[in-house]
Design an enzyme around this catalytic site. Sequence first.
Site, short mmCIF file in Angstrom:
data_model
loop_
_atom_site.label_atom_id
_atom_site.label_comp_id
_atom_site.label_asym_id
_atom_site.label_seq_id
_atom_site.Cartn_x
_atom_site.Cartn_y
_atom_site.Cartn_z
N HIS A 134 -4.35 4.99 9.37
CA HIS A 134 -3.84 4.37 8.03
C HIS A 134 -2.24 4.05 8.19
CE1 HIS A 134 -2.56 3.52 3.72
NE2 HIS A 134 -3.88 3.33 3.74
N ASP A 211 -4.90 13.80 8.18
CA ASP A 211 -4.93 12.81 7.19
C ASP A 211 -6.18 12.81 6.47
OD1 ASP A 211 -5.09 10.98 5.09
OD2 ASP A 211 -4.30 9.48 6.57
N GLN A 214 -9.69 10.39 3.23
CA GLN A 214 -11.06 9.72 3.12
C GLN A 214 -12.18 10.93 3.31
OE1 GLN A 214 -11.89 6.87 2.20
NE2 GLN A 214 -9.79 6.06 2.35
N CYS A 375 -4.85 -1.84 5.46
CA CYS A 375 -3.84 -0.64 5.59
C CYS A 375 -3.73 -0.18 7.17
CB CYS A 375 -3.32 0.25 4.80
SG CYS A 375 -3.08 -0.51 3.39
N1 PMP Z 1 -4.78 7.67 4.71
C1 PMP Z 1 -6.10 7.17 4.60
C2 PMP Z 1 -7.08 7.37 5.64
C3 PMP Z 1 -6.43 6.29 3.47
O1 PMP Z 1 -7.46 5.79 3.63
C4 PMP Z 1 -5.36 6.30 2.61
C5 PMP Z 1 -5.54 5.50 1.16
N2 PMP Z 1 -6.08 4.04 1.67
C6 PMP Z 1 -4.18 6.78 2.75
C7 PMP Z 1 -3.65 7.55 3.86
C8 PMP Z 1 -3.02 7.00 1.78
O2 PMP Z 1 -3.55 7.20 0.62
P1 PMP Z 1 -2.82 7.06 -1.02
O3 PMP Z 1 -2.54 5.63 -1.11
O4 PMP Z 1 -3.61 7.79 -1.92
O5 PMP Z 1 -1.47 7.80 -0.54
#
Ligand code: PMP
Length: 419
Positions: A134, A211, A214, A375
């Site tokens: 992401h 990270d 998910q 993203c």
């Molecule tokens: N990493 C992953 C794999 C995500 O799916 C997301 C959110 N789509 C994020 C990081 C970022 O999370 P947040 O917007 O809640 O900070």
Amino acid sequence: MSSATARLAAVHGPLSAQTLRADFPGLATTVHGKPLAYLDNAASTQRPRAVMDALTTYEVEMHANVHRGVHARSDRATAAFEGARERTRGWLNALSADEIVFTRGATESINLVARCMDGRMDADSEIVLTGMEHHSNIVPWQQLCERTGAKIRVAPVLDSGALDMAALSGLIGGNTRLVAVTHVSNALGVINPVAEICELARRAGAPILIDGAQAAGHIPLDVQELGCDFYALSGHKMYAPTGIGALYARKPWLDDLPPFLGGGEMILEVRFDGTTYNDPPHKFEAGTPNISGAVGLGAAMDYLAGHGLERLAALEHGLLEYATERLQDEPGLKIIGTASPKSAVVSFVIDGIHPHDLGTVLDHEGVAIRAGHHCAMPLMDRFGVPGTSRASFAFYNTHEEVDRLVAGIGTARKLLGQA
Ligand code: PMP
């Protein structure tokens, strides 16, 4: 099935989405006059009433500022906030609650680590990422590289959506100063073998950040067993409010790293000739924290634990299998990310239908999906698509909602002159 899960199943019987839905008032609403089929859970999950009730109780009976109070209400707020930290510790099986830093979410958790790593990077340093990250797990490292001269190395993704483990293994070496990998790809649903990747990092003497945005609401976690140095999560992707998340960091890291933001709460003593910092985790929590958010996160974890995360995950897996089966029969539809194991996310493209057009038609049918690059632009480039349509499921979704997704695709074909 774990023994705790078996016990829950024995006491409460099998779970059904229909009964669980009753806990989520947001699901019983309509969109464009149609019942909502909420299939955008990888972006954000709906909140159960238990979380809403915990927030109301906190607001009515406890809210005050934390840690500094000399009055009973502040003590109650502090106990609620620190109680949520202990719940988060338990959720991740961290050794100590001092290893849990509350943040705004996974993005801030990753930025915190990246911002505090400057002193450990130089022009020879390498940061190893994967091609399915992401943007939150790419851009903070690019910024760190801009500040320090370090370089990013990217492990490729195979056609199936699986990580190329041989290539990743080859990239992790003597110059690696950090490995940062997603546990579950938000765009593909693919679950990475994070324990194996931790082992590769450990052998090279490199710290590893996972990270878990998910994963944290879907997969039972044990950071000690994994052996990761850092684990990032977001509350709103696990049935808690937005604006709250956590960073797990092994205690030696929190002792050694410099603070992230400066201000109140993170200090022991401030003088104009110098400041001493508070002990972790407070050293990394400048300013008044999101107290109610943390309370909501703790309540969400209690809700999930109360039903048994593995039992909830089994419902999600059933939805994944059913949706995959139904969608792969659709002419001209290609699922991106077919590797196993997978979380309950199905990303797909359809010949001649733009993901945004499909998303709009489905919205008018009451079916909420995500359309776009999720993203994860480098991953979209890897698969040669500008974006995908993504249906992502939670335990409260039903097979009938999957049927409505498939019927909506049929409607889109008609409207766009394909049928
Ligand atoms: N990493 C992953 C794999 C995500 O799916 C997301 C959110 N789509 C994020 C990081 C970022 O999370 P947040 O917007 O809640 O900070």
